[in-house]
Design an enzyme around this catalytic site. Structure first.
Site, PDB file in Angstrom:
ATOM      1  N   TRP A  98       0.866  -1.175   0.000  1.00 26.37           N
ATOM      2  CA  TRP A  98       0.000   0.000   0.000  1.00 26.37           C
ATOM      3  C   TRP A  98       0.907   1.232   0.000  1.00 26.37           C
ATOM      4  O   TRP A  98       1.807   1.326   0.851  1.00 26.37           O
ATOM      5  CB  TRP A  98      -0.871  -0.048   1.266  1.00 26.37           C
ATOM      6  N   ASP A 127      -0.423  -5.114   9.453  1.00 23.74           N
ATOM      7  CA  ASP A 127      -1.437  -4.150   9.008  1.00 23.74           C
ATOM      8  C   ASP A 127      -2.675  -4.968   8.648  1.00 23.74           C
ATOM      9  O   ASP A 127      -2.674  -5.724   7.675  1.00 23.74           O
ATOM     10  CB  ASP A 127      -0.901  -3.369   7.793  1.00 23.74           C
ATOM     11  N   ALA A 142      -6.281  -4.539   7.806  1.00 23.48           N
ATOM     12  CA  ALA A 142      -7.330  -3.567   7.453  1.00 23.48           C
ATOM     13  C   ALA A 142      -8.539  -4.196   6.766  1.00 23.48           C
ATOM     14  O   ALA A 142      -9.508  -3.493   6.485  1.00 23.48           O
ATOM     15  CB  ALA A 142      -6.734  -2.483   6.552  1.00 23.48           C
ATOM     16  N   LYS A 167     -13.129  -0.514   6.346  1.00 17.50           N
ATOM     17  CA  LYS A 167     -13.701  -1.375   5.300  1.00 17.50           C
ATOM     18  C   LYS A 167     -14.746  -2.326   5.869  1.00 17.50           C
ATOM     19  O   LYS A 167     -15.840  -2.432   5.343  1.00 17.50           O
ATOM     20  CB  LYS A 167     -12.608  -2.192   4.608  1.00 17.50           C
TER      21      LYS A 167
END
Ligand code: LMR
Length: 396
Positions: A129, A210, A212, A245
């Site tokens: 990302w 991470d 997400a 999300k």
């Protein structure tokens, strides 16, 4: 003084939101930023979020400050969501702090790391990302990539990845994607998670996961298996979670910085440091979205409805994946894009050139990131053939 201000580098993903909004074509397709869209192309507020907000509105009688580490029910709820029932049996060694979204959680954990070790070196996957590299560059700390994606197979180049990780040691912090790798959609298998964990344990590097997209790959529990295995073996690790999300709370900003300490004795100082980092960065993280999440996670009825709606979102993404792989198979007369059905999460990196991406944008109004990352959740079932034809046309 502002006349000397250097022009900031635009963020490729955020710039696409604007470019798409300005495109007057009615049949344009937005596959840029990672936002879930339903079959009608809308991003509705989730049912459980609406209901939790209604309850909060009725109940809340003050907007006074909370704690610098945020809402404890939220922090504990996120730890349980990530690590499983009873917080994976790790509660005594866990701490955490609410943060403004996943980006906020990452930044807090970067700062925590640097307070503990100003010489820390950070590693992120190639590719990753884009904000990983950008945030680390902004902090002006040593940061580099480890191999991850095999452009030929569009899968994980695990041999290269593990060879690199096995060469790291104490002082190295490795950012791993917990599931639904962004931007490629190519994920580690459970066996590979175990091998990566073995590397971290034996070489002494620190994982920063991470996380997400929990629940948008194979399921809330399934997506957490790798992270849970790692937590069960590590003496220390960090996890940055996001509710953007899976709770659809994009603009509200709810995230959590979770830290697994070596022992309970370490917890108070890590907690105090998280509070101090929060205070210096933005004082208090936004309460509203975190309280909404806490309300959902702690209420059986709301939670069941949230899980059901998240399940519908996941099913739609995975059906689109199968449909898109099939459409591309038919239009290209090849199995070149079959990997799309195997990838998981919102994104896949298609593996076409930047020229092809730009031609698809100009000629067909299809918006993808220049590296050919596409947000599968932005597709509509009746436009899959159009997309596949546009790929073929742009490749010439
Ligand atoms: C994305 O990768 O599209 C999302 O995580 C949105 C963002 O902040 O970049």
């Amino acid at each position: 003084m502002f006349n000397t201000l250097p022009e900031p580098k635009p963020d490729a993903i955020i710039a696409l939101i604007q470019a798409h909004a300005e495109d007057p074509r009615a049949d344009k397709i937005d596959l840029g930023v990672g936002v879930y869209k339903d079959g009608e192309g809308r991003t509705p507020v989730m049912r459980s979020v609406k209901e939790a907000e209604r309850r909060l509105l009725e109940r809340q009688d003050t907007k006074t400050y909370t704690k610098l580490t945020g809402n404890p029910d939220f922090v504990e709820g996120m730890q349980t969501l990530v690590l499983g029932a009873d917080r994976g049996g790790l509660a005594a060694r866990l701490t955490g702090a609410q943060a403004p979204g996943g980006t906020g959680a990452l930044r807090v954990l970067f700062d925590l790391t640097l307070r503990a070790n100003p010489q820390a070196r950070f590693w992120y996957s190639a590719p990753s990302w884009p904000n990983h590299a950008a945030m680390l560059a902004n902090l002006d700390v040593p940061a580099d990539t480890y191999p991850y994606f095999d452009a030929e197979t569009r899968g994980v180049d695990f041999d290269a990845m593990i060879a690199k990780l096995d060469g790291l040691g104490a002082g190295d912090v490795v950012i791993l994607h917990g599931c639904c790798h962004n931007p490629t959609g190519a994920n580690l298998t459970q066996e590979q998670w175990e091998r990566v964990t073995e590397s971290a344990v034996s070489k002494g590097w620190m994982p920063l996961v991470d996380f997400a997209y929990q629940g948008l790959g194979d399921g809330l529990e399934e997506d957490a298996e790798g992270v849970r295995h790692m937590a069960s073996r590590m003496s220390r690790m960090m996890i940055a979670t996001s509710c953007s999300k899976n709770f659809g709370l994009y603009r509200d900003r709810a995230g959590c910085a979770i830290v697994l300490c070596e022992g309970a004795g370490e917890v108070p100082n890590v907690t105090a440091t998280l509070a101090s980092v929060n205070r210096l960065l933005y004082s208090f993280a936004p309460d509203h979205p975190a309280s909404v999440v806490a309300e959902i996670l702690n209420d059986a009825e709301l939670r069941a409805d949230w899980e059901a709606e998240l399940g519908e979102m996941r099913a739609r993404i995975n059906e689109l994946r199968t449909g898109l792989a099939e459409a591309l198979r038919q239009e290209t007369n090849s199995d070149e894009f079959d990997f799309v059905a195997e990838h998981r999460g919102m994104f896949s990196r298609l593996g076409v050139s930047e020229e092809v991406v730009k031609a698809m944008r100009a000629d067909a109004g299809i918006y993808m990131v220049n590296d050919s990352r596409m947000n599968i959740a932005g597709l509509k079932a009746d436009r899959l053939r159009d997309f596949a034809r546009a790929v073929v046309a742009a490749r010439g």
